[in-house]
Design an enzyme around this catalytic site. Structure first.
Site, PDB file in Angstrom:
ATOM      1  N   ASP A 246       0.816  -1.208   0.000  1.00  0.00           N
ATOM      2  CA  ASP A 246       0.000   0.000   0.000  1.00  0.00           C
ATOM      3  C   ASP A 246       0.855   1.265   0.000  1.00  0.00           C
ATOM      4  O   ASP A 246       2.077   1.220   0.153  1.00  0.00           O
ATOM      5  CB  ASP A 246      -0.973   0.003   1.194  1.00  0.00           C
TER       6      ASP A 246
ATOM      7  N   ASN B   7      -7.309  -2.883  14.523  1.00  0.00           N
ATOM      8  CA  ASN B   7      -8.702  -3.202  14.207  1.00  0.00           C
ATOM      9  C   ASN B   7      -8.815  -4.392  13.257  1.00  0.00           C
ATOM     10  O   ASN B   7      -9.886  -4.663  12.728  1.00  0.00           O
ATOM     11  CB  ASN B   7      -9.389  -1.969  13.603  1.00  0.00           C
TER      12      ASN B   7
ATOM     13  N   HIS C 249      -7.216  -4.746  10.311  1.00  0.00           N
ATOM     14  CA  HIS C 249      -7.002  -4.508   8.881  1.00  0.00           C
ATOM     15  C   HIS C 249      -5.733  -5.210   8.394  1.00  0.00           C
ATOM     16  O   HIS C 249      -4.793  -5.419   9.154  1.00  0.00           O
ATOM     17  CB  HIS C 249      -7.013  -3.009   8.529  1.00  0.00           C
TER      18      HIS C 249
ATOM     19  N   GLU D 289      -9.793  -2.053   5.436  1.00  0.00           N
ATOM     20  CA  GLU D 289     -10.299  -1.746   6.770  1.00  0.00           C
ATOM     21  C   GLU D 289     -11.601  -2.510   7.029  1.00  0.00           C
ATOM     22  O   GLU D 289     -12.309  -2.867   6.093  1.00  0.00           O
ATOM     23  CB  GLU D 289     -10.597  -0.232   6.863  1.00  0.00           C
TER      24      GLU D 289
HETATM   25  C1  F6R Z   1       1.458  -1.538   5.965  1.00  0.00           C
HETATM   26  C2  F6R Z   1       0.173  -2.208   6.122  1.00  0.00           C
HETATM   27  C3  F6R Z   1      -0.616  -2.089   7.386  1.00  0.00           C
HETATM   28  C4  F6R Z   1       0.220  -2.399   8.632  1.00  0.00           C
HETATM   29  C5  F6R Z   1      -0.623  -2.272   9.888  1.00  0.00           C
HETATM   30  C6  F6R Z   1       0.209  -2.486  11.137  1.00  0.00           C
HETATM   31  O1  F6R Z   1       1.978  -1.788   4.688  1.00  0.00           O
HETATM   32  O2  F6R Z   1      -0.255  -2.832   5.219  1.00  0.00           O
HETATM   33  O3  F6R Z   1      -1.704  -2.973   7.315  1.00  0.00           O
HETATM   34  O4  F6R Z   1       0.749  -3.695   8.522  1.00  0.00           O
HETATM   35  O5  F6R Z   1      -1.218  -1.018   9.924  1.00  0.00           O
HETATM   36  O6  F6R Z   1       1.105  -1.425  11.266  1.00  0.00           O
HETATM   37  P1  F6R Z   1       2.265  -1.445  12.381  1.00  0.00           P
HETATM   38  O7  F6R Z   1       3.199  -2.519  11.997  1.00  0.00           O
HETATM   39  O8  F6R Z   1       2.889  -0.081  12.305  1.00  0.00           O
HETATM   40  O9  F6R Z   1       1.575  -1.716  13.688  1.00  0.00           O
END
Ligand code: F6R
Length: 240
Positions: A67, A136, A138, A143
Site C-alpha cells: 500500500d 482493528n 485490517h 479496513e
Molecule cells: C502496511 C500495512 C498495514 C500495517 C498495519 C500495522 O503496509 O499494510 O496494514 O501492517 O497497519 O502497522 P504497524 O506494523 O505499524 O503496527
C-alpha cells in the site's frame, strides 16, 4: 494456519527473516509481497544483515508493496516508497526496476491500482506475502467494513488507523486520509502468507484471527481461508 509464538520482538523478526531468506534461496527469482509499518522493521534489519554476510542475494527478486498513502510525494519521508528504500531497498542488491510500490503521486489513482494488479499477474503472482495487522484487524489498508474489495483500490483510512499512524507525523492533520491498497484478492492469491503480530495492542486482532471465525469486521480473519499461512507473534500479542 501455523502459529509460532516467540518470546520477543527480536526473535519474531529473526524467524520471519529466516522464512523470507529460505523463500529467496528456494526460488531466487521469486516475487515477494512486502509490508510497511513498525512491525516488519526488525525482519528487514535481519535481511540486510544476512545480505551483508553474503547469505542472501536479491538480484533476481521482484517485490510488490501492499500500500501507499494518497496523495503523497515519493520523496516525502512518510511515504511508504521512502520507508521501503530507507529500511530495506537501499541496503540490498535488488535492482530498482524490480521494486513495485503503488505511486501516491499519480493523477489517476484508479488506473494506477488496475495497472498494479495487472503487473502482479504478469509477474506470475506473489510467492510469499509478508503482512502486518492493524489493531482493528485490517490487512494492508483493507479496513473493517460491511464489504471488502477484491481488487487493488483507492480507500479512505479509518479514524483508528489515522490515529495509529499519527505517531509518524508532526501533526495528526498531516496524516493522509486516503490510501492505495492491494485488495483482498492479490493477497489471498499469494502462494504463502507470513503475518507478523507483536505487542499487547494487537492481542484482540490476533485472538479474532485465531478464533477461526471469518468476518469482514476483521479483514485478517479471511486468512483462515488460505491454505498456507504462518502467523509469527510475540508472547504479548498472544497472551494479551
Ligand atoms: C502496511 C500495512 C498495514 C500495517 C498495519 C500495522 O503496509 O499494510 O496494514 O501492517 O497497519 O502497522 P504497524 O506494523 O505499524 O503496527
Amino acid at each position: 494456519m501455523r502459529v509460532i509464538v516467540c518470546d520477543t520482538y527480536e526473535e519474531m523478526s529473526k524467524e520471519a527473516a529466516k522464512i523470507m531468506a529460505a523463500q529467496v534461496h528456494l526460488k531466487p527469482n521469486c516475487v515477494l509481497g512486502l509490508a510497511t509499518g513498525s512491525t516488519p522493521v526488525g525482519a528487514y534489519n535481519e535481511l540486510v544483515a544476512m545480505y551483508k554476510n553474503g547469505e542472501i542475494d536479491f538480484k533476481d527478486v521482484t517485490t510488490f508493496n501492499l500500500d501507499e498513502y494518497y496523495p503523497i510525494k515519493r520523496n516525502n519521508d512518510q511515504s511508504y516508497y521512502y520507508f521501503m528504500h530507507d529500511n530495506l531497498f537501499n541496503h540490498i542488491n535488488i535492482p530498482e526496476e524490480r521494486i513495485h510500490v503503488l505511486n501516491g503521486e499519480v493523477a489517476d489513482p484508479e488506473k494506477e491500482c488496475a495497472d498494479y494488479d495487472k503487473h502482479i499477474v504478469e509477474h506470475g503472482g506473489i510467492d510469499l506475502q509478508l503482512l502486518g495487522i492493524g489493531r482493528n484487524g485490517h490487512i494492508a489498508f483493507n479496513e473493517p467494513d460491511e464489504n471488502l474489495v477484491a481488487a487493488t483500490h483507492v480507500t479512505g483510512l479509518t479514524e483508528d488507523t489515522i490515529d495509529a499512524n499519527a505517531r509518524f507525523f508532526d501533526d495528526i492533520k498531516d496524516v493522509p486520509t486516503k490510501s492505495l491498497t492491494m485488495g483482498m484478492a492479490p493477497i489471498m492469491k499469494a502462494r504463502k502468507i507470513l503475518i507478523l503480530i507483536n505487542g499487547k495492542g494487537k492481542h484482540a486482532a490476533l485472538s479474532k484471527l485465531l478464533s477461526g471465525e471469518i468476518s469482514t469486521s476483521c479483514p485478517a480473519t479471511m486468512l483462515n481461508m488460505h491454505n498456507d499461512v504462518v502467523v509469527i507473534c510475540d508472547k504479548e500479542a498472544y497472551n494479551g
